[in-house]
Scaffold this motif. Structure first.
Motif, PDB file in Angstrom:
ATOM      1  N   LEU A  24       0.830  -1.204   0.000  1.00 50.64           N
ATOM      2  CA  LEU A  24       0.000   0.000   0.000  1.00 50.64           C
ATOM      3  C   LEU A  24       0.866   1.257   0.000  1.00 50.64           C
ATOM      4  O   LEU A  24       0.714   2.123  -0.852  1.00 50.64           O
ATOM      5  CB  LEU A  24      -0.919  -0.019   1.223  1.00 50.64           C
ATOM      6  CG  LEU A  24      -2.203   0.762   1.147  1.00 50.64           C
ATOM      7  CD1 LEU A  24      -3.011   0.407  -0.075  1.00 50.64           C
ATOM      8  CD2 LEU A  24      -3.033   0.506   2.390  1.00 50.64           C
ATOM      9  N   GLU A  46      -7.979  -3.051  -0.062  1.00 50.10           N
ATOM     10  CA  GLU A  46      -7.855  -3.364  -1.494  1.00 50.10           C
ATOM     11  C   GLU A  46      -8.389  -2.209  -2.331  1.00 50.10           C
ATOM     12  O   GLU A  46      -7.810  -1.847  -3.354  1.00 50.10           O
ATOM     13  CB  GLU A  46      -8.601  -4.665  -1.809  1.00 50.10           C
ATOM     14  CG  GLU A  46      -8.143  -5.379  -3.051  1.00 50.10           C
ATOM     15  CD  GLU A  46      -6.644  -5.626  -3.133  1.00 50.10           C
ATOM     16  OE1 GLU A  46      -6.094  -5.371  -4.221  1.00 50.10           O
ATOM     17  OE2 GLU A  46      -6.018  -6.058  -2.155  1.00 50.10           O
ATOM     18  N   GLY A  47      -9.488  -1.612  -1.886  1.00 50.44           N
ATOM     19  CA  GLY A  47     -10.039  -0.443  -2.574  1.00 50.44           C
ATOM     20  C   GLY A  47      -9.095   0.750  -2.503  1.00 50.44           C
ATOM     21  O   GLY A  47      -8.924   1.484  -3.481  1.00 50.44           O
ATOM     22  N   LYS A  69      -5.852   0.598  -2.191  1.00 51.29           N
ATOM     23  CA  LYS A  69      -4.714   0.313  -3.074  1.00 51.29           C
ATOM     24  C   LYS A  69      -5.080   0.642  -4.524  1.00 51.29           C
ATOM     25  O   LYS A  69      -4.290   1.232  -5.255  1.00 51.29           O
ATOM     26  CB  LYS A  69      -4.304  -1.155  -2.943  1.00 51.29           C
ATOM     27  CG  LYS A  69      -3.058  -1.504  -3.708  1.00 51.29           C
ATOM     28  CD  LYS A  69      -2.604  -2.924  -3.428  1.00 51.29           C
ATOM     29  CE  LYS A  69      -1.326  -3.196  -4.182  1.00 51.29           C
ATOM     30  NZ  LYS A  69      -0.817  -4.522  -3.950  1.00 51.29           N
ATOM     31  N   ARG A  70      -6.280   0.280  -4.925  1.00 52.91           N
ATOM     32  CA  ARG A  70      -6.740   0.557  -6.293  1.00 52.91           C
ATOM     33  C   ARG A  70      -6.839   2.063  -6.535  1.00 52.91           C
ATOM     34  O   ARG A  70      -6.437   2.559  -7.583  1.00 52.91           O
ATOM     35  CB  ARG A  70      -8.098  -0.120  -6.517  1.00 52.91           C
ATOM     36  CG  ARG A  70      -8.645   0.057  -7.894  1.00 52.91           C
ATOM     37  CD  ARG A  70      -7.898  -0.796  -8.894  1.00 52.91           C
ATOM     38  NE  ARG A  70      -8.555  -0.678 -10.182  1.00 52.91           N
ATOM     39  CZ  ARG A  70      -7.922  -0.494 -11.315  1.00 52.91           C
ATOM     40  NH1 ARG A  70      -6.615  -0.465 -11.341  1.00 52.91           N
ATOM     41  NH2 ARG A  70      -8.574  -0.379 -12.429  1.00 52.91           N
ATOM     42  N   ILE A  71      -7.339   2.799  -5.560  1.00 56.03           N
ATOM     43  CA  ILE A  71      -7.445   4.250  -5.676  1.00 56.03           C
ATOM     44  C   ILE A  71      -6.063   4.881  -5.841  1.00 56.03           C
ATOM     45  O   ILE A  71      -5.842   5.732  -6.704  1.00 56.03           O
ATOM     46  CB  ILE A  71      -8.186   4.855  -4.459  1.00 56.03           C
ATOM     47  CG1 ILE A  71      -9.672   4.484  -4.515  1.00 56.03           C
ATOM     48  CG2 ILE A  71      -8.006   6.367  -4.386  1.00 56.03           C
ATOM     49  CD1 ILE A  71     -10.441   4.805  -3.244  1.00 56.03           C
ATOM     50  N   ASP A  86      -3.308   3.442  -6.920  1.00 53.93           N
ATOM     51  CA  ASP A  86      -2.767   3.058  -8.227  1.00 53.93           C
ATOM     52  C   ASP A  86      -3.353   3.922  -9.344  1.00 53.93           C
ATOM     53  O   ASP A  86      -2.640   4.368 -10.243  1.00 53.93           O
ATOM     54  CB  ASP A  86      -3.038   1.576  -8.530  1.00 53.93           C
ATOM     55  CG  ASP A  86      -2.206   0.634  -7.680  1.00 53.93           C
ATOM     56  OD1 ASP A  86      -1.202   1.080  -7.084  1.00 53.93           O
ATOM     57  OD2 ASP A  86      -2.569  -0.557  -7.611  1.00 53.93           O
ATOM     58  N   LEU A  87      -4.659   4.164  -9.277  1.00 54.28           N
ATOM     59  CA  LEU A  87      -5.310   4.995 -10.295  1.00 54.28           C
ATOM     60  C   LEU A  87      -4.830   6.443 -10.220  1.00 54.28           C
ATOM     61  O   LEU A  87      -4.647   7.096 -11.250  1.00 54.28           O
ATOM     62  CB  LEU A  87      -6.831   4.920 -10.156  1.00 54.28           C
ATOM     63  CG  LEU A  87      -7.451   3.585 -10.580  1.00 54.28           C
ATOM     64  CD1 LEU A  87      -8.935   3.546 -10.204  1.00 54.28           C
ATOM     65  CD2 LEU A  87      -7.272   3.343 -12.059  1.00 54.28           C
ATOM     66  N   GLN A  88      -4.585   6.939  -9.019  1.00 51.37           N
ATOM     67  CA  GLN A  88      -4.056   8.301  -8.879  1.00 51.37           C
ATOM     68  C   GLN A  88      -2.663   8.407  -9.497  1.00 51.37           C
ATOM     69  O   GLN A  88      -2.347   9.399 -10.161  1.00 51.37           O
ATOM     70  CB  GLN A  88      -4.009   8.716  -7.410  1.00 51.37           C
ATOM     71  CG  GLN A  88      -5.362   9.040  -6.835  1.00 51.37           C
ATOM     72  CD  GLN A  88      -5.292   9.386  -5.363  1.00 51.37           C
ATOM     73  OE1 GLN A  88      -4.351   9.039  -4.656  1.00 51.37           O
ATOM     74  NE2 GLN A  88      -6.317  10.074  -4.884  1.00 51.37           N
ATOM     75  N   ASP A  89      -1.837   7.373  -9.285  1.00 48.49           N
ATOM     76  CA  ASP A  89      -0.496   7.360  -9.899  1.00 48.49           C
ATOM     77  C   ASP A  89      -0.609   7.333 -11.415  1.00 48.49           C
ATOM     78  O   ASP A  89       0.135   8.013 -12.118  1.00 48.49           O
ATOM     79  CB  ASP A  89       0.311   6.155  -9.417  1.00 48.49           C
ATOM     80  CG  ASP A  89       0.792   6.307  -7.984  1.00 48.49           C
ATOM     81  OD1 ASP A  89       0.778   7.439  -7.466  1.00 48.49           O
ATOM     82  OD2 ASP A  89       1.179   5.285  -7.394  1.00 48.49           O
ATOM     83  N   GLN A  90      -1.544   6.536 -11.917  1.00 49.44           N
ATOM     84  CA  GLN A  90      -1.739   6.431 -13.363  1.00 49.44           C
ATOM     85  C   GLN A  90      -2.206   7.761 -13.948  1.00 49.44           C
ATOM     86  O   GLN A  90      -1.724   8.191 -15.000  1.00 49.44           O
ATOM     87  CB  GLN A  90      -2.734   5.323 -13.686  1.00 49.44           C
ATOM     88  CG  GLN A  90      -2.884   5.040 -15.156  1.00 49.44           C
ATOM     89  CD  GLN A  90      -3.849   3.890 -15.432  1.00 49.44           C
ATOM     90  OE1 GLN A  90      -4.499   3.377 -14.533  1.00 49.44           O
ATOM     91  NE2 GLN A  90      -3.943   3.499 -16.680  1.00 49.44           N
TER      92      GLN A  90
END
Length: 142
Positions: free
Chosen positions: A34, A69-70, A72-74, A76-80
Motif C-alpha cells: 500500500l 484493497e479499494g 490500493k486501487r485508488i 494506483d489509479l491516482q499514480d496512473q
C-alpha cells in the motif's frame, strides 16, 4: 515535486507519529504494498514526506469505509492519472514546438528507407528511379 518531498528521512516511529498511526500498521501497509518506503542498509524503512502524505490519505479513506484493497486501487489509479497528465503535458509542449516551427520534421531518405531530419517546409531529395532489366531464356525444343 521537489527532492526534499521525496527524500526518505523518517524512521518508522517518526512516520507513524506524523501519520497518527501505530508502527505495526505501517509495517502491514508495506507488506501488502500500500505504502512502500525506501530501505536503508540493514533493511530499515525510511519514509519520505510523500509517504507520510500517502499514509494520511490511506487513513482518511479507511475512516470513510474503503477497504484496503479499494484504497490500493485508488492509489494506483491516482499514480496512473499523474503519469498520464505528465504525458499529455509533454505531448502538448511538443505540439506547440512543432507548430512554432522550432522542431524538425522527419521523412524517408533517398536510400533504402533511411530516416532523415529536415527543416520545416523542406522536402527530401527525389530518388532516381531504378530500372531492373530481366532477361528470359526460352528453352527451345523442350
Amino acid at each position: 515535486m521537489n527532492g526534499e518531498y521525496l527524500r526518505p528521512v523518517f524512521v518508522i516511529s517518526v512516520a507513524a507519529q506524523l501519520a497518527d498511526m501505530h508502527p505495526q500498521t505501517l509495517r502491514q501497509y508495506d507488506r501488502i504494498g500500500l505504502v512502500s518506503p525506501s530501505r536503508q542498509s540493514g533493511k530499515q524503512r525510511r519514509y519520505s514526506q510523500r509517504d507520510v502524505s500517502l499514509l494520511r490519505q490511506v487513513q482518511a479513506l479507511s475512516k470513510d469505509g474503503v477497504s484496503l484493497e479499494g484504497i490500493k486501487r485508488i492509489l494506483d489509479l491516482q499514480d496512473q492519472v499523474a503519469y498520464l497528465q505528465t504525458e499529455v503535458n509533454d505531448l502538448r509542449n511538443e505540439l506547440i514546438a512543432v507548430r512554432q516551427g522550432q522542431s524538425r520534421i522527419f521523412a524517408a531518405g533517398t536510400s533504402g528507407g533511411d530516416v532523415v531530419s529536415l527543416a520545416r517546409g523542406m522536402r527530401p531529395e527525389r530518388r532516381e528511379p531504378t530500372v531492373t532489366v530481366f532477361t528470359a531464356r526460352r528453352a527451345i525444343g523442350r
